[in-house]
Design a protein around this motif. Structure first.
Motif, PDB file in Angstrom:
ATOM      1  N   PRO A 126       0.821  -1.224   0.000  1.00  0.00           N
ATOM      2  CA  PRO A 126       0.000   0.000   0.000  1.00  0.00           C
ATOM      3  C   PRO A 126       0.856   1.275   0.000  1.00  0.00           C
ATOM      4  O   PRO A 126       0.577   2.212  -0.758  1.00  0.00           O
ATOM      5  N   GLY A 127       1.918   1.311   0.802  1.00  0.00           N
ATOM      6  CA  GLY A 127       2.809   2.490   0.845  1.00  0.00           C
ATOM      7  C   GLY A 127       3.561   2.660  -0.466  1.00  0.00           C
ATOM      8  O   GLY A 127       3.719   3.778  -0.968  1.00  0.00           O
ATOM      9  N   MET A 128       4.034   1.555  -1.033  1.00  0.00           N
ATOM     10  CA  MET A 128       4.749   1.629  -2.322  1.00  0.00           C
ATOM     11  C   MET A 128       3.802   2.173  -3.399  1.00  0.00           C
ATOM     12  O   MET A 128       4.194   3.002  -4.220  1.00  0.00           O
ATOM     13  N   ARG A 129       2.557   1.705  -3.376  1.00  0.00           N
ATOM     14  CA  ARG A 129       1.583   2.185  -4.376  1.00  0.00           C
ATOM     15  C   ARG A 129       1.356   3.689  -4.216  1.00  0.00           C
ATOM     16  O   ARG A 129       1.271   4.425  -5.203  1.00  0.00           O
ATOM     17  N   LYS A 130       1.257   4.152  -2.967  1.00  0.00           N
ATOM     18  CA  LYS A 130       1.053   5.590  -2.715  1.00  0.00           C
ATOM     19  C   LYS A 130       2.196   6.399  -3.304  1.00  0.00           C
ATOM     20  O   LYS A 130       1.993   7.443  -3.907  1.00  0.00           O
ATOM     21  N   ARG A 131       3.429   5.905  -3.119  1.00  0.00           N
ATOM     22  CA  ARG A 131       4.607   6.636  -3.600  1.00  0.00           C
ATOM     23  C   ARG A 131       4.928   6.285  -5.056  1.00  0.00           C
ATOM     24  O   ARG A 131       5.818   6.852  -5.669  1.00  0.00           O
ATOM     25  N   ASN A 132       4.181   5.320  -5.597  1.00  0.00           N
ATOM     26  CA  ASN A 132       4.392   4.801  -6.960  1.00  0.00           C
ATOM     27  C   ASN A 132       5.853   4.421  -7.236  1.00  0.00           C
ATOM     28  O   ASN A 132       6.376   4.638  -8.332  1.00  0.00           O
ATOM     29  N   TRP A 133       6.484   3.848  -6.254  1.00  0.00           N
ATOM     30  CA  TRP A 133       7.860   3.356  -6.443  1.00  0.00           C
ATOM     31  C   TRP A 133       8.110   2.237  -5.435  1.00  0.00           C
ATOM     32  O   TRP A 133       7.719   2.351  -4.265  1.00  0.00           O
ATOM     33  N   GLY A 134       8.744   1.220  -5.891  1.00  0.00           N
ATOM     34  CA  GLY A 134       9.118   0.144  -4.970  1.00  0.00           C
ATOM     35  C   GLY A 134       9.944  -0.906  -5.669  1.00  0.00           C
ATOM     36  O   GLY A 134       9.901  -1.053  -6.896  1.00  0.00           O
ATOM     37  N   ARG A 135      10.731  -1.597  -4.867  1.00  0.00           N
ATOM     38  CA  ARG A 135      11.507  -2.725  -5.379  1.00  0.00           C
ATOM     39  C   ARG A 135      11.318  -3.870  -4.390  1.00  0.00           C
ATOM     40  O   ARG A 135      11.658  -3.749  -3.208  1.00  0.00           O
ATOM     41  N   ILE A 136      10.773  -4.979  -4.879  1.00  0.00           N
ATOM     42  CA  ILE A 136      10.626  -6.174  -4.039  1.00  0.00           C
ATOM     43  C   ILE A 136      11.551  -7.246  -4.616  1.00  0.00           C
ATOM     44  O   ILE A 136      11.421  -7.631  -5.781  1.00  0.00           O
ATOM     45  N   LEU A 137      12.499  -7.669  -3.798  1.00  0.00           N
ATOM     46  CA  LEU A 137      13.455  -8.707  -4.226  1.00  0.00           C
ATOM     47  C   LEU A 137      13.250  -9.931  -3.352  1.00  0.00           C
ATOM     48  O   LEU A 137      13.380  -9.847  -2.126  1.00  0.00           O
ATOM     49  N   ASN A 138      12.927 -11.032  -3.971  1.00  0.00           N
ATOM     50  CA  ASN A 138      12.756 -12.273  -3.226  1.00  0.00           C
ATOM     51  C   ASN A 138      13.975 -13.155  -3.446  1.00  0.00           C
ATOM     52  O   ASN A 138      14.262 -13.557  -4.586  1.00  0.00           O
ATOM     53  N   VAL A 139      14.703 -13.416  -2.370  1.00  0.00           N
ATOM     54  CA  VAL A 139      15.878 -14.285  -2.506  1.00  0.00           C
ATOM     55  C   VAL A 139      15.361 -15.725  -2.496  1.00  0.00           C
ATOM     56  O   VAL A 139      15.048 -16.292  -1.448  1.00  0.00           O
ATOM     57  N   ALA A 140      15.214 -16.258  -3.703  1.00  0.00           N
ATOM     58  CA  ALA A 140      14.766 -17.651  -3.863  1.00  0.00           C
ATOM     59  C   ALA A 140      16.016 -18.517  -3.891  1.00  0.00           C
ATOM     60  O   ALA A 140      16.833 -18.458  -2.975  1.00  0.00           O
ATOM     61  N   SER A 141      16.215 -19.260  -4.975  1.00  0.00           N
ATOM     62  CA  SER A 141      17.349 -20.188  -5.044  1.00  0.00           C
ATOM     63  C   SER A 141      17.270 -20.895  -6.394  1.00  0.00           C
ATOM     64  O   SER A 141      16.206 -20.889  -7.040  1.00  0.00           O
ATOM     65  N   VAL A 142      18.352 -21.543  -6.801  1.00  0.00           N
ATOM     66  CA  VAL A 142      18.222 -22.492  -7.912  1.00  0.00           C
ATOM     67  C   VAL A 142      17.128 -23.495  -7.576  1.00  0.00           C
ATOM     68  O   VAL A 142      16.460 -24.029  -8.476  1.00  0.00           O
ATOM     69  N   HIS A 143      16.917 -23.732  -6.276  1.00  0.00           N
ATOM     70  CA  HIS A 143      15.863 -24.665  -5.860  1.00  0.00           C
ATOM     71  C   HIS A 143      14.461 -24.067  -6.012  1.00  0.00           C
ATOM     72  O   HIS A 143      13.471 -24.714  -5.674  1.00  0.00           O
TER      73      HIS A 143
END
Ligand code: NAD
Length: 259
Positions: A126-143
């Motif tokens: 919700p806050g990212m949408r208000k500011r219209n900027w955001g970066r979400i990085l999910n550290v997944a894996s080769v798995h």
């Protein structure tokens, strides 16, 4: 580049999360750390890396607990600012065949490695949408892309995290918010050190030989990926140049998934 932005990195008292937190602080972001162990040492390490007088805080939320995650998000908003860069990195491992897999371990892996990212993301969006900027990085894996024996919960959680990444990327596709996954191969952090130690103990091997065998089985480069290399990828994904990178699962795996 990230001057004035607020970054939250879960599981950042060691390993990959700590390196990403240092890189984001170096880019000028205020950083909230999270994780167990020596928090003061992690804060100091990020302070040493930061450019300028950016804030560095730590919150000890257990990422398996939705109420604690809510408290972490509220703490970040109150003490540092609304989350602009969210790095879902906290993760644990447990290795056993499915029929012997400890049920409590299964639930913890799914909660920490997958469900925590749902909670942080739903609360940050919700806050990212208000500011219209955001970066979400999910550290997944080769798995998140391929499997290995003995890692059913981890592989299920990481595949789930890659799927979650794609859905969030689609739901934010017309905004200034991007969501992507990073998929490392072997990185010699405490999480992998445990697997090296287990192999060394089981087979009566010296550490170096256990490391060499671990790499030889999966990683064609025969070299570990470093937390710093992954932090550089994270920094790029936070940049304006990466504004149209959306919903990817980018590997840095010494060739693991090319096989
Ligand atoms: P690590 O053990 O060094 O770091 C894990 C971090 O998570 C630590 O800060 C720890 O305190 C924290 N943590 C663990 N349980 C937590 C909980 N319940 N609540 C809050 N924090 C918790 O491991 P790492 O290798 O740096 O792993 C970071 C991420 O990278 C994980 O998601 C892992 O699955 C992923 N990954 C690691 C490798 C590798 O080879 N090391 C490869 C691919 C993906």
């Amino acid at each position: 580049m990230l001057n004035g932005k607020t970054a939250l990195v879960t599981g950042s008292t060691s390993g990959i999360g700590l390196a990403i937190a240092q890189a984001l602080a170096q880019q000028g972001a205020h950083v909230v750390l999270n994780g167990f162990g020596d928090a003061a040492q992690a804060v100091q390490a990020v302070q040493a890396a930061r450019s300028g007088d950016t804030l560095v805080e730590h919150h000890p939320a257990d990422m398996s607990d939705p109420a604690a995650i809510q408290a972490l998000m509220a703490f970040t908003e109150r003490h540092v600012g609304g989350v602009d860069v969210l790095v879902n990195n906290a993760g644990i491992q447990h290795v056993a065949p499915v029929e012997d897999f400890d049920v409590v371990q299964w639930d913890r892996i799914i909660a920490i490695n997958l469900t925590s990212a749902f909670h942080t993301t739903r609360l940050a969006l919700p806050g990212m949408r208000k500011r219209n900027w955001g970066r979400i990085l999910n550290v997944a894996s080769v798995h998140g892309l391929v499997a290995s024996s003995g890692k059913s919960a981890y592989v299920a959680a990481k595949h789930g995290l890659v799927g979650f990444t794609k859905t969030v990327a689609l739901e934010t596709a017309t905004t200034g918010i991007t969501c992507n996954a990073i998929c490392p191969g072997w990185v010699l952090t405490p999480l992998v050190q445990k697997q090296v130690d287990a192999r060394a103990a089981e087979r009566g091997l010296p550490q170096r030989e256990a490391e060499r065998q671990l790499l030889a089985e999966k990683q064609p480069s025969q070299a570990f990926v470093t937390p710093e290399q992954l932090a550089a990828m994270a920094t790029f994904l936070c940049s304006e140049a990466a504004a149209q990178v959306r919903g990817v699962a980018w590997t840095m795996d010494g060739g693991w998934t090319a096989q």
